[in-house]
Design an enzyme around this catalytic site. Sequence first.
Site, PDB file in Angstrom:
ATOM      1  N   GLU A 246       0.845  -1.205   0.000  1.00  0.00           N
ATOM      2  CA  GLU A 246       0.000   0.000   0.000  1.00  0.00           C
ATOM      3  C   GLU A 246       0.876   1.250   0.000  1.00  0.00           C
ATOM      4  OE1 GLU A 246      -4.050  -1.121   2.476  1.00  0.00           O
ATOM      5  OE2 GLU A 246      -2.323  -0.530   3.657  1.00  0.00           O
ATOM      6  N   LEU A 247       1.880   1.228   0.874  1.00  0.00           N
ATOM      7  CA  LEU A 247       2.710   2.419   1.045  1.00  0.00           C
ATOM      8  C   LEU A 247       3.580   2.709  -0.168  1.00  0.00           C
ATOM      9  CD1 LEU A 247       3.597   1.764   4.737  1.00  0.00           C
ATOM     10  CD2 LEU A 247       2.738   3.931   3.871  1.00  0.00           C
TER      11      LEU A 247
END
Length: 495
Positions: free
Chosen positions: A210-211
């Site tokens: 996600e990051l």
Amino acid sequence: MKKVAVIGAGTAGLASAIRLKSLGYDVTIYEKNDKIGGRMNQIKENGFTFDVGPTIVMMPKLYQEIFEVSGADYKDYIEMLRIDPMFEIQYRDRTTLTASNDLVRMTLENEQVSEEDAQGYMAYLAEVYKRYLVAKNHFIDRSFRKPSEFYNPKMLYQGLKLKTLSSAYKSISKYVKNEKLRQSLAFQTLYIGISPYNGPSIYTIIPMIELLYGVYYIKGGMYSMAKAMEKRFLEMGGKILLNQNVEEFIIENKNIKAIKVNGKISENYDAVLSNVDFPWAMNNLIKDNKNKGKYTPKKIDKMLYSSSSFILYIGTKKRYNLKPHTFFFTNDFNGNINDIFDGKTPDDPSYYVYAPSRIDSSMAPEGKESLYVLVPVPNKSDSPEKWDEKQTKAYTDKILDMMSYHEVFKDIKDNIEYLKVYTPNDFETQFNLQFGATFGLRPTLLQSNYYRPQNKFKFLNNLYSAGSSNHPGAGVPIVLNSAKLAVNELHKDLK
Ligand SMILES: Cc1cc2nc3c(=O)[nH]c(=O)nc-3n(C[C@H](O)[C@H](O)[C@H](O)COP(=O)(O)OP(=O)(O)OC[C@H]3O[C@@H](n4cnc5c(N)ncnc54)[C@H](O)[C@@H]3O)c2cc1C
């Protein structure tokens, strides 16, 4: 031209069909429902549009690849927007944590916790990125036909590099001390239906993905992806047959000759690619135990399954000011997770609210909101719950009460214009998911990689399979990869 029947028009079925068509096969999809998409489905009522299952778009490249392999430009089929902040967590003590993948915002947010934890966060990212590359290059992007492909010194060495024996929560706790920050990096194992407290630590790669690669939204909701794949497949000359309930594989001498659909035997096929949830397919589509190999009904029963989902789809009379993805955490996060995996329907659950109409006006009528409220609950193998009308109503009321506790939803109960509920029973019957486990077989160490049902079914000559319960696992991008691996295996044998 060799003929392939694809059973199921879920994410992996559609993606496999496009890939097969690109390789020159004559492909027909048989889908039991009256709509394509499988779990990637849609409810459209009273002007409100809801995604049924998946909502969070990660690893956008894998979504795009499926159009590119067929010689098309994904931009002509789907519109992807990056979401930042990616999500917000609202705690019971009324504090919030905002997750951004903008390095400046993320650092400032983490420094609010402590400089030590901000540093630990970076160290976590660097370490997990290393493990992610090993997982991607050696496990997620390949299938295993023979034991020797897994049990060899090179693979065992790569396996050790994954350091997967500890749990996700324990592994994250080595880097950050703050409990809320730990939870914010551990809860993502629930995206694939496993506990952060005893699911393999490799799944700490989910928050890293996600990051580092971002969280996206597809205009019109996730269902636009299913419709886009359907459109591409039909343009390529593929055939989709809806309302076709496949009842049996017709097998002669370890070869599937044809399939039994709605009581009739189909034309002959050279191969079958099944997108049906693997355990369900074993129990129902192969009738003779001799053809199931090790996947006998006893074995299927004994396997471990992911959690299930209880979902409210709510159309509201007014707008609600929240992020597109918000997680509401209970105080006793650990107890809540243990309940789910101990087979107890949580009395004080954490839940997730998806509000696509915050960023896409096509999802709800003007001045209104379409909300999707997901509560992780046990699957039907772990829990005795019946989810009858009375229990479903009681649990719905409980969740609405819990929502009203938060300032943002304090008047939610007075503003419901449309309400639909899905329980584990709906997931079981609508999509043929064994025990209503919404993410399929639980990816424990003994049900992962070589030990997960492979994309080439070893015990018949021409059966291939792709989907959440197969290798490499659940989640839209991973299932898209499953389709790629299954088609590669099929093409090795048939070309
Ligand atoms: C509530 C929920 C939330 C999720 N959230 C996310 C998320 O945010 N992000 C993410 O990436 N993933 C998410 N997932 C996971 C993701 O949705 C799945 O991994 C993926 O969509 C599964 O695709 P599939 O092709 O394996 O199976 P399915 O979508 O289940 O497709 C199987 C198809 O086979 C059909 N079929 C079954 N039996 C027969 C039969 N006998 N004859 C003919 N057809 C048959 C079914 O009707 C279905 O269409 C979520 C899933 C759920 C349920």
